[in-house]
Design an enzyme around this catalytic site. Sequence first.
Site, short mmCIF file in Angstrom:
data_model
loop_
_atom_site.label_atom_id
_atom_site.label_comp_id
_atom_site.label_asym_id
_atom_site.label_seq_id
_atom_site.Cartn_x
_atom_site.Cartn_y
_atom_site.Cartn_z
CG ASP A 69 -1.81 -1.15 1.35
OD1 ASP A 69 -2.21 -1.66 0.29
OD2 ASP A 69 -2.12 -1.58 2.47
CG ASP A 75 -0.74 5.37 6.44
OD1 ASP A 75 -1.64 5.03 7.20
OD2 ASP A 75 -0.82 5.27 5.20
CD GLU A 99 1.77 1.86 7.52
OE1 GLU A 99 2.54 1.87 6.54
OE2 GLU A 99 0.53 1.94 7.40
CG ASP A 119 -4.03 -0.75 9.80
OD1 ASP A 119 -3.30 0.25 9.68
OD2 ASP A 119 -4.75 -1.18 8.88
#
Length: 338
Positions: A69, A75, A99, A119
């Site tokens: 992604d 993020d 991540e 997440d």
Amino acid sequence: MTDQAAFDTNIVTLTRFVMEEGRKARGTGEMTQLLNSLCTAVKAISTAVRKAGIAHLYGIAGSTNVTGDQVKKLDVLSNDLVINVLKSSFATCVLVSEEDKNAIIVEPEKRGKYVVCFDPLDGSSNIDCLVSIGTIFGIYRKNSTDEPSEKDALQPGRNLVAAGYALYGSATMLVLAMVNGVNCFMLDPAIGEFILVDRDVKIKKKGSIYSINEGYAKEFDPAITEYIQRKKFPPDNSAPYGARYVGSMVADVHRTLVYGGIFMYPANKKSPKGKLRLLYECNPMAYVMEKAGGLATTGKEAVLDIVPTDIHQRAPIILGSPEDVTELLEIYQKHAAK
């Protein structure tokens, strides 16, 4: 109405709630430390999400994460926040993030007994258009006496001791599932605390909404195609189901929890192993749903029964009201018998 009547002087904060639960279980207080720290990260992420446009946090950070992604600036910020607060809680030993390619092993002087899979910002592809996004987490106890390692995170969802999600929507809500059930806490920005607003939440036995990305319709398993057709054109001439799909798992699952119905992200021809990640998306949501009286399945087995072999393993997931999920499982069984 007096000022006192308008202001609750006996509010139940998330900290108070977890301390009370811990006292009943005669715990050590580590879970309270852990959840308090997680709340700090959620508050900080909530603030960052609300001022992202002004602070220039929209857009792409210029890389992709381990599952391919595109990584957004928010993020990166959210991931750093969650990692730092969990390490400083002195309650964790292993962290798994969407991540990061490898598990994060907490420094010896900061270690506790819990493993956290998370997440940090689910649905981040929707950030730029202001759709609701969230943070998902699952908490396990370390189940070995060895040095902490990635293996400590490879536990089935049945081993979860707590799980939940934060939803950054019209308000910030934290949904927490523990052994005794599911409780919802709303962030009161005036005092900066999560306040208990819904105790012992239960999903409806049957809903009237289905949620799936129908853009993948040509790739669907025949069982999914048949089920959706039944919802649109009920054979008994009852009212058809409504279709709702945001594309942010936290938003779609929370709506399913509140209103009932079914959420589906099944395997298909393009993604035979499913697309959502087991450890930090499927397992926490399946745990919440089961504790609320719902069901969560891959179509073949309960999500929480899967024994993971990789921290970024993917899995299909279908969850929601028990009668709705059972109906779909019966269709799966019918097609498997052909």
